[in-house]
Motif scaffolding. Structure first.
Motif, mmCIF file in Angstrom:
data_model
loop_
_atom_site.group_PDB
_atom_site.id
_atom_site.type_symbol
_atom_site.label_atom_id
_atom_site.label_comp_id
_atom_site.label_asym_id
_atom_site.label_seq_id
_atom_site.Cartn_x
_atom_site.Cartn_y
_atom_site.Cartn_z
ATOM 1 N N ASN A 103 5.244 -7.681 14.856
ATOM 2 C CA ASN A 103 5.344 -7.872 14.037
ATOM 3 C C ASN A 103 5.957 -9.476 13.027
ATOM 4 O OD1 ASN A 103 4.960 -8.024 11.107
ATOM 5 N ND2 ASN A 103 4.637 -5.278 11.041
ATOM 6 N N LEU A 104 5.258 -10.280 12.797
ATOM 7 C CA LEU A 104 6.025 -11.933 11.816
ATOM 8 C C LEU A 104 6.291 -11.433 11.410
ATOM 9 C CD1 LEU A 104 3.310 -14.269 13.149
ATOM 10 C CD2 LEU A 104 5.235 -13.169 14.397
ATOM 11 N N PHE A 105 6.299 -10.378 9.829
ATOM 12 C CA PHE A 105 6.557 -9.390 8.912
ATOM 13 C C PHE A 105 8.604 -9.448 9.017
ATOM 14 C CE2 PHE A 105 2.607 -9.148 6.082
ATOM 15 C CZ PHE A 105 2.268 -10.745 5.813
ATOM 16 N N ALA A 106 9.468 -9.876 9.877
ATOM 17 C CA ALA A 106 10.479 -9.350 10.017
ATOM 18 C C ALA A 106 10.556 -10.230 11.461
ATOM 19 C CB ALA A 106 10.298 -7.558 10.499
ATOM 20 N N ASP A 107 12.282 -10.357 10.880
ATOM 21 C CA ASP A 107 12.647 -11.375 12.359
ATOM 22 C C ASP A 107 13.262 -10.466 12.808
ATOM 23 O OD1 ASP A 107 13.347 -13.877 10.672
ATOM 24 O OD2 ASP A 107 14.050 -12.982 9.269
ATOM 25 N N SER B 274 6.617 -2.286 11.620
ATOM 26 C CA SER B 274 5.534 -1.385 10.242
ATOM 27 C C SER B 274 5.822 -2.191 8.794
ATOM 28 C CB SER B 274 6.299 -0.167 9.880
ATOM 29 O OG SER B 274 5.928 0.510 11.244
ATOM 30 N N ARG B 275 6.642 -3.498 9.017
ATOM 31 C CA ARG B 275 7.085 -4.786 7.826
ATOM 32 C C ARG B 275 5.566 -4.629 7.719
ATOM 33 N NH1 ARG B 275 11.171 -6.015 7.241
ATOM 34 N NH2 ARG B 275 11.567 -4.346 8.348
ATOM 35 N N ARG B 276 4.674 -4.389 5.991
ATOM 36 C CA ARG B 276 3.838 -5.133 6.065
ATOM 37 C C ARG B 276 4.025 -4.620 4.194
ATOM 38 N NH1 ARG B 276 4.085 0.766 6.554
ATOM 39 N NH2 ARG B 276 3.610 2.643 5.240
ATOM 40 N N VAL B 277 2.879 -5.117 3.373
ATOM 41 C CA VAL B 277 2.502 -5.665 1.680
ATOM 42 C C VAL B 277 1.003 -4.820 1.701
ATOM 43 C CG1 VAL B 277 1.634 -8.115 2.064
ATOM 44 C CG2 VAL B 277 2.821 -6.788 -0.300
ATOM 45 N N GLU B 278 1.277 -3.614 0.802
ATOM 46 C CA GLU B 278 0.339 -2.909 0.176
ATOM 47 C C GLU B 278 -0.586 -4.107 -1.012
ATOM 48 O OE1 GLU B 278 -1.093 1.108 -1.933
ATOM 49 O OE2 GLU B 278 1.333 0.383 -1.708
ATOM 50 N N ASN B 279 -1.929 -4.644 -1.213
ATOM 51 C CA ASN B 279 -2.292 -5.279 -1.873
ATOM 52 C C ASN B 279 -3.212 -3.484 -3.001
ATOM 53 O OD1 ASN B 279 -3.853 -6.966 -3.597
ATOM 54 N ND2 ASN B 279 -4.631 -7.779 -1.788
ATOM 55 N N ARG B 280 -2.295 -3.879 -3.774
ATOM 56 C CA ARG B 280 -3.171 -2.514 -5.053
ATOM 57 C C ARG B 280 -3.839 -3.412 -5.872
ATOM 58 N NH1 ARG B 280 -0.522 2.090 -4.768
ATOM 59 N NH2 ARG B 280 -0.884 2.704 -6.869
ATOM 60 N N LEU B 281 -4.666 -4.501 -5.381
ATOM 61 C CA LEU B 281 -5.567 -4.608 -6.523
ATOM 62 C C LEU B 281 -6.867 -4.778 -6.500
ATOM 63 C CD1 LEU B 281 -4.205 -8.385 -7.399
ATOM 64 C CD2 LEU B 281 -4.324 -6.979 -8.724
ATOM 65 N N SER B 282 -7.195 -4.277 -5.576
ATOM 66 C CA SER B 282 -8.755 -4.142 -5.477
ATOM 67 C C SER B 282 -9.299 -2.728 -5.612
ATOM 68 C CB SER B 282 -8.998 -4.089 -3.340
ATOM 69 O OG SER B 282 -10.745 -4.731 -3.304
ATOM 70 N N HIS C 26 -3.265 -2.244 3.211
ATOM 71 C CA HIS C 26 -1.837 -2.986 3.764
ATOM 72 C C HIS C 26 -1.685 -3.726 4.545
ATOM 73 C CE1 HIS C 26 0.110 1.277 1.975
ATOM 74 N NE2 HIS C 26 -0.767 1.132 1.988
ATOM 75 N N GLN C 27 -1.794 -4.699 4.648
ATOM 76 C CA GLN C 27 -1.495 -5.623 5.508
ATOM 77 C C GLN C 27 -0.407 -6.393 5.657
ATOM 78 O OE1 GLN C 27 -4.215 -7.458 2.320
ATOM 79 N NE2 GLN C 27 -2.440 -9.621 2.463
ATOM 80 N N SER C 28 -0.467 -6.707 7.422
ATOM 81 C CA SER C 28 0.149 -7.406 8.094
ATOM 82 C C SER C 28 -0.227 -8.314 8.763
ATOM 83 C CB SER C 28 1.221 -6.982 8.699
ATOM 84 O OG SER C 28 0.447 -5.438 9.881
ATOM 85 N N ILE C 29 1.031 -9.217 9.767
ATOM 86 C CA ILE C 29 0.365 -10.121 10.764
ATOM 87 C C ILE C 29 1.229 -9.882 12.102
ATOM 88 C CG2 ILE C 29 0.194 -12.457 10.544
ATOM 89 C CD1 ILE C 29 -1.285 -12.010 8.242
ATOM 90 N N VAL D 107 6.029 -3.218 -1.549
ATOM 91 C CA VAL D 107 6.787 -3.095 -0.208
ATOM 92 C C VAL D 107 6.814 -1.582 0.105
ATOM 93 C CG1 VAL D 107 7.662 -4.818 1.347
ATOM 94 C CG2 VAL D 107 6.598 -5.710 -0.353
ATOM 95 N N PRO D 108 6.420 -0.757 0.977
ATOM 96 C CA PRO D 108 6.806 0.406 1.490
ATOM 97 C C PRO D 108 7.633 -0.346 2.275
ATOM 98 C CG PRO D 108 4.342 0.161 1.944
ATOM 99 C CD PRO D 108 5.109 -1.383 1.856
ATOM 100 N N TYR D 109 8.819 0.928 1.912
ATOM 101 C CA TYR D 109 10.264 0.450 3.376
ATOM 102 C C TYR D 109 9.785 1.543 4.587
ATOM 103 C CZ TYR D 109 13.387 0.415 -1.290
ATOM 104 O OH TYR D 109 13.553 0.300 -2.148
ATOM 105 N N SER D 110 10.244 0.671 4.894
ATOM 106 C CA SER D 110 9.878 1.150 6.818
ATOM 107 C C SER D 110 10.681 0.668 7.810
ATOM 108 C CB SER D 110 8.403 -0.235 6.995
ATOM 109 O OG SER D 110 8.191 -1.649 6.602
#
Length: 428
Positions: A251-255, A322-330, A240-243, A315-318
């Protein structure tokens, strides 16, 4: 200790007084080739760092000093950075690669926050690599045979082991959160609380060592292989990552009104575009690609969606904070420094390029085309062509990684598998 490319702890053990004196006389050293060692213990034939194999100096990071709770004698462990004799950083060291990416974020006033979710299997002690792994018996004396996803009693089968894991994590200041049973037989997942990217990479590095040591003390193996058991799901390391803003912590992922921001969309676009090129860092082993198959809870392409576990980028509802994206590849087998560095590097490129992502999808992404590397050589070749990504991660590091992974593939090609003996021996 340091992490090599595979995430294996390398280093030296010494008395405390000699450790302290080494800080004054720069006496703690390792050969540079520790970062070109393959997972099999070999080295590439092309000497990607030079035939001299010079010493590098270990510079212990005092923020990483922790007690080792499974030793009888009071013992500390410390993670080190590496520099050359003149003081320049060793750019091929995985911890430095992550630091390099984080410096690019810091230069723009951005601070990445991550929260890893790490899966692993418990298996019976196995001293014959030709023999398939099996789930171990728990307190009931029986081994699991079916799926026990989120089963409380299934976790309780191994309560003494997990009590030791939590105690050891607390003693080391590892910020682990929830534990639950995953879908595989004796497959578990432990989540970390979100925090600073380098600190979390250090914690995952130490956590994997801790779990393996605790498991051995309970007469079982803990494995972070991506796909250790036939007919079972693989093990991932979802990120899970956010900025957040470096100054205000917002949190810069939300206005301001809570909607997805431009930076959020650009970050996802960067992940979509560049992660297929970075799979060598997220799926670093020949076994890694057995996990990335349809209908087993792992992604096969680069679609994204809201609260959709069939896509690579969920992208979990948040709320806005708490806005974030979950990278499920690794995969769980990935080096945490390199997996986090790769994921953040791809998102960084998207924010710099300011490109838009595709539309989020609903329903199953497994009905869409497979768009990821299918095996290790494919991943090496894609990374070899990824100039923008190599520039972010470092050209010297990229050259060494490519060389090491080709050497590992060559070593794998010398192995004849039981499948080949089963189906080809008398039939072709």
């Amino acid at each position: 200790m340091v992490s090599d490319l595979s995430g294996v702890p390398r280093g030296k053990i010494l008395p405390a007084r000699k450790f302290l004196s080494s800080l004054r006389n720069k006496g703690l050293r390792l050969p540079e080739s520790v970062f070109t060692q393959t997972v099999t213990g070999g080295y590439p034939d092309d000497d990607p760092i030079g035939i001299e194999d010079q010493d590098v100096l270990l510079v212990p990071d005092p923020t990483t000093v922790r007690m080792v709770p499974w030793y009888d004698e009071p013992t500390a462990q410390v993670i080190s950075d590496c520099v050359y004799h003149a003081g320049a950083p060793v750019t091929v060291a995985p911890r430095h690669v992550l630091q390099r990416v984080l410096a690019l974020y810091a230069a723009r006033g951005w601070h990445p926050i991550v929260a890893p979710e790490l899966e692993f299997f418990l298996v019976k002690i196995n001293d014959d690599p030709d023999y398939p792994l099996e789930p171990p018996p728990g307190r009931s004396g029986r081994a699991e045979t079916g799926s026990q996803a989120y089963g409380i009693d299934a976790v309780n089968e191994f309560d003494p082991l997990f009590e030791d894991i939590y105690d050891h994590c607390e003693a080391q200041g590892l910020d682990v959160d929830t534990l639950h049973h995953e879908a595989g037989a004796a497959q578990m997942e432990i989540n970390f609380n979100h925090g600073d990217s380098l600190a979390l990479a250090d914690q995952v590095f130490l956590f994997k060592r801790t779990v393996r040591q605790v498991a051995l003390s309970h007469k079982v193996y803990a494995t972070f292989m991506a796909k250790p058991l036939e007919g079972q799901p693989g093990s991932s390391m979802h990120l899970h990552q956010s900025i957040i803003g470096a100054e205000d912590g917002r949190n810069l992922f939300a206005d301001a009104d809570g909607a997805d921001s431009d930076l959020f969309r650009w970050h996802i676009a960067g992940l979509q575009r560049h992660l297929p090129e970075a799979m060598l860092l997220l799926a670093p082993n020949v076994n890694s690609y057995r996990r990335l198959v349809p209908d087993w809870g792992a992604p096969i392409n680069m679609h994204w969606g809201y609260d959709n576990r069939t896509v690579s980028l969920r992208v979990p509802y948040s709320d806005a904070a708490s806005r974030r994206v979950e990278n499920r590849l690794s995969g769980a087998d990935a080096n945490p420094y390199l997996a986090i560095a790769a994921s953040l590097a791809c998102g960084y490129l998207g924010m710099v390029e300011q490109t838009d992502p595709s539309r989020p999808i609903k329903g199953s992404a497994y009905s869409r085309a497979h768009a990821l590397p299918r095996h290790l050589p494919d991943a090496v070749e894609r990374f070899s062509r990824a100039r923008a990504l190599q520039d972010v991660l470092g050209e010297d590091f990229a050259r060494v990684l490519i060389s090491v992974k080709w050497a590992e593939w060559d070593a794998y090609q010398h192995v004849i598998s039981s499948w080949e003996r089963e189906y080809l021996l008398l039939n072709v």
